[in-house]
Design an enzyme around this catalytic site. Structure first.
Site, short mmCIF file in Angstrom:
data_model
loop_
_atom_site.label_atom_id
_atom_site.label_comp_id
_atom_site.label_asym_id
_atom_site.label_seq_id
_atom_site.Cartn_x
_atom_site.Cartn_y
_atom_site.Cartn_z
N SER A 1 0.87 -1.18 0.00
CA SER A 1 0.00 0.00 0.00
C SER A 1 0.90 1.22 0.00
O SER A 1 2.05 1.15 0.46
CB SER A 1 -0.94 -0.01 1.20
OG SER A 1 -0.23 -0.22 2.40
N GLU B 1 1.24 5.49 0.67
CA GLU B 1 0.67 6.66 1.33
C GLU B 1 1.17 7.94 0.67
O GLU B 1 2.36 8.07 0.38
CB GLU B 1 1.05 6.64 2.82
CG GLU B 1 0.50 7.80 3.60
CD GLU B 1 0.75 7.66 5.09
OE1 GLU B 1 0.53 6.57 5.66
OE2 GLU B 1 1.19 8.66 5.69
N ASP C 1 -2.62 15.16 15.83
CA ASP C 1 -1.84 15.98 16.76
C ASP C 1 -2.35 17.41 16.71
O ASP C 1 -3.02 17.80 15.76
CB ASP C 1 -0.35 15.94 16.38
CG ASP C 1 0.23 14.55 16.56
OD1 ASP C 1 0.02 13.95 17.64
OD2 ASP C 1 0.86 14.04 15.61
N PHE D 1 12.34 14.84 12.41
CA PHE D 1 10.99 14.32 12.52
C PHE D 1 10.95 13.11 13.46
O PHE D 1 10.03 12.96 14.26
CB PHE D 1 10.48 13.96 11.12
CG PHE D 1 9.01 13.70 11.09
CD1 PHE D 1 8.12 14.74 11.33
CD2 PHE D 1 8.51 12.43 10.84
CE1 PHE D 1 6.76 14.50 11.33
CE2 PHE D 1 7.15 12.18 10.85
CZ PHE D 1 6.27 13.22 11.08
N HIS E 1 3.66 -1.13 3.82
CA HIS E 1 3.03 0.17 3.56
C HIS E 1 4.17 1.17 3.35
O HIS E 1 5.04 1.31 4.21
CB HIS E 1 2.18 0.56 4.78
CG HIS E 1 1.47 1.87 4.64
ND1 HIS E 1 0.29 2.01 3.94
CD2 HIS E 1 1.76 3.11 5.11
CE1 HIS E 1 -0.12 3.26 4.00
NE2 HIS E 1 0.76 3.96 4.69
C1 LIG Z 1 0.28 5.09 9.61
C2 LIG Z 1 0.12 6.46 10.23
C3 LIG Z 1 -0.58 7.45 9.52
C4 LIG Z 1 -0.76 8.72 10.07
N1 LIG Z 1 -1.46 9.66 9.35
C5 LIG Z 1 -1.70 10.88 9.90
C6 LIG Z 1 -2.48 11.85 9.21
O1 LIG Z 1 -2.94 11.65 8.08
N2 LIG Z 1 -2.71 13.06 9.81
C7 LIG Z 1 -2.23 13.34 11.06
O2 LIG Z 1 -2.50 14.44 11.56
N3 LIG Z 1 -1.48 12.43 11.74
C8 LIG Z 1 -1.20 11.22 11.20
N4 LIG Z 1 -0.45 10.29 11.89
C9 LIG Z 1 0.12 10.67 13.20
C10 LIG Z 1 -0.86 10.44 14.37
O3 LIG Z 1 -1.98 11.26 14.24
C11 LIG Z 1 -0.10 10.76 15.65
O4 LIG Z 1 0.93 9.82 15.86
C12 LIG Z 1 -0.95 10.94 16.89
O5 LIG Z 1 -0.12 11.52 17.90
C13 LIG Z 1 -1.51 9.65 17.47
O6 LIG Z 1 -2.51 9.15 16.69
P1 LIG Z 1 -3.12 7.68 17.01
O7 LIG Z 1 -4.21 7.46 16.05
O8 LIG Z 1 -2.04 6.71 17.10
O9 LIG Z 1 -3.72 7.99 18.47
P2 LIG Z 1 -4.33 7.05 19.60
O10 LIG Z 1 -4.37 5.63 19.20
O11 LIG Z 1 -5.60 7.68 20.06
O12 LIG Z 1 -3.22 7.15 20.74
C14 LIG Z 1 -2.56 8.38 21.00
C15 LIG Z 1 -1.91 8.33 22.36
O13 LIG Z 1 -2.90 8.45 23.37
C16 LIG Z 1 -2.81 7.36 24.27
N5 LIG Z 1 -4.20 7.10 24.66
C17 LIG Z 1 -5.12 6.41 23.97
N6 LIG Z 1 -6.30 6.42 24.66
C18 LIG Z 1 -6.10 7.15 25.76
C19 LIG Z 1 -6.92 7.56 26.86
N7 LIG Z 1 -8.20 7.18 26.95
N8 LIG Z 1 -6.36 8.32 27.82
C20 LIG Z 1 -5.08 8.72 27.75
N9 LIG Z 1 -4.24 8.36 26.73
C21 LIG Z 1 -4.75 7.60 25.76
C22 LIG Z 1 -2.13 6.25 23.47
O14 LIG Z 1 -1.49 5.30 24.28
C23 LIG Z 1 -1.15 7.05 22.67
O15 LIG Z 1 -0.02 7.40 23.45
C24 LIG Z 1 -0.22 9.02 11.36
C25 LIG Z 1 0.51 8.03 12.05
C26 LIG Z 1 0.68 6.77 11.50
C27 LIG Z 1 1.48 5.73 12.24
#
Ligand SMILES: Cc1cc2nc3c(=O)[nH]c(=O)nc-3n(C[C@H](O)[C@H](O)[C@H](O)COP(=O)(O)OP(=O)(O)OC[C@H]3O[C@@H](n4cnc5c(N)ncnc54)[C@H](O)[C@@H]3O)c2cc1C
Length: 315
Positions: free
Chosen positions: A40, A42, A134, A242, A292
């Site tokens: 895949s 990105e 973020d 980064f 990916h």
């Molecule tokens: C493949 C990939 C694609 C990405 N694409 C994008 C994109 O298109 N746009 C963008 O802006 N960013 C993107 N990111 C970055 C991502 O948004 C960041 O890494 C963000 O900080 C975390 O997102 P997540 O979905 O992993 O969050 P989550 O899975 O929600 O976790 C984030 C953090 O919060 C903690 N956490 C979870 N639930 C709770 C809770 N209830 N209380 C307290 N802490 C909690 C987790 O342990 C973790 O440390 C991407 C990252 C990856 C790996």
């Protein structure tokens, strides 16, 4: 006896050194019997017309590799919402590639995020990469009042809207804000239990770390694929910066490989291909057959690495 004679007397001669060095067996190439890996790709939404032309050129170059899906990122704070939507909708309408739209929780209410998801479904988009996102400009994450707080909540929300295929993020080296490796793994499991079918990892350079992460995931009861996210590095300084922010460790050898190449883009690209090819071949030799690629909207390196993995174009 001179000082030089003494030095030569104590140091083994070259042939002796070569013959007593540790032996390293080469990596096996993809076997004829093995199916080529699933890929895949990105992309990010381009900001200018020129970059948009580059984006479509990249899509044309990589489509014959028949990726399982191509995904388009969503800018911090939802800043690229319109561009992401337009590109993903056009991919769905004008190409045969299955598109996936990245969607985040940041800066929007649940109703607003739900509406974006419904528009994707109406445009024929069936796959969402569901992320927390973020804060724009960095800083400690604050859930939007009335928004989805974390990715797990977004996954559950999407499930209620339509029968999307959902991918989520995973962190072999732990998300920088996680309280512990176990808590982060637990978060990943909850995202999969909530309805995601695949995780895609943050990019990493240490294969051992990734493989150990898979071991821990399986022990925690995760069975969904955790697809390695591969970032071919051409701009070392940028990736080092980064990586510090996103928690990926950069092995010292990588810096040494790019040392002295700041003004030599062509050699950097060749070095980048070799580094990424070694990484994916090592993963492939360890049984991984899905990858990916973070393309950064540049196709050539990714095309070469896919070729090395045994993927061939089909027109
Ligand atoms: C493949 C990939 C694609 C990405 N694409 C994008 C994109 O298109 N746009 C963008 O802006 N960013 C993107 N990111 C970055 C991502 O948004 C960041 O890494 C963000 O900080 C975390 O997102 P997540 O979905 O992993 O969050 P989550 O899975 O929600 O976790 C984030 C953090 O919060 C903690 N956490 C979870 N639930 C709770 C809770 N209830 N209380 C307290 N802490 C909690 C987790 O342990 C973790 O440390 C991407 C990252 C990856 C790996």
């Amino acid at each position: 006896m001179t000082h030089t004679d003494l030095l030569h007397a104590s140091a083994p001669a070259p042939l002796e050194r070569w013959l007593t060095a540790p032996r390293v067996r080469g990596l096996p190439g993809p076997s004829e019997a093995a199916a080529p890996p699933a890929l895949s790709f990105e992309f990010f939404p381009p900001k200018t017309e020129t970059l948009e032309a580059q984006f479509w050129a990249c899509i044309r170059r990589l489509s014959p590799l028949r990726p399982r899906f191509v995904s388009v990122t969503y800018g911090a704070g939802g800043s690229t919402q319109a561009r992401t939507h337009a590109l993903v909708a056009r991919l769905a309408a004008e190409t045969t590639l299955p598109p996936a739209a990245h969607l985040t929780c940041v800066g929007a209410t649940r109703a607003e995020v739900d509406e974006v998801a419904r528009q994707y479904w109406a445009a024929g988009v069936r796959h969402i990469v569901a992320l927390r996102g973020d804060m724009p400009g960095g800083g400690t994450y604050e859930p939007h009042p009335g928004g989805y707080a974390y990715a797990v909540d977004l996954v559950a929300g999407l499930r209620r809207i339509a029968d999307f295929e959902i991918s989520v993020a995973a962190y072999p080296e732990m998300h920088p804000a996680a309280v512990s490796l176990d808590a982060d793994l637990d978060n990943l499991k909850r995202k999969l239990d909530a309805g995601a079918t695949r995780a895609i990892t943050q990019y990493f350079f240490d294969t051992e770390t990734y493989l150990r992460f898979l071991d821990r995931a399986l022990a925690a009861g995760i069975t969904a694929p955790i697809v390695p996210g591969i970032l071919p590095v051409t701009n070392f300084a940028q990736v080092a910066r980064f990586s510090a922010a996103c928690g990926t460790s950069v092995p010292p050898f990588l810096g040494r490989l790019f040392d002295g190449l700041d003004e030599d883009a062509e050699t950097r690209r060749m070095v980048a291909t070799v580094v990424a090819a070694e990484q994916v071949r090592l993963l492939q030799a360890n049984g991984i057959d899905e990858f990916h690629f973070y393309t950064l909207n540049r196709p050539d390196l990714v095309y070469a690495i896919a070729h090395i993995l045994g993927v061939r174009p089909s027109m």
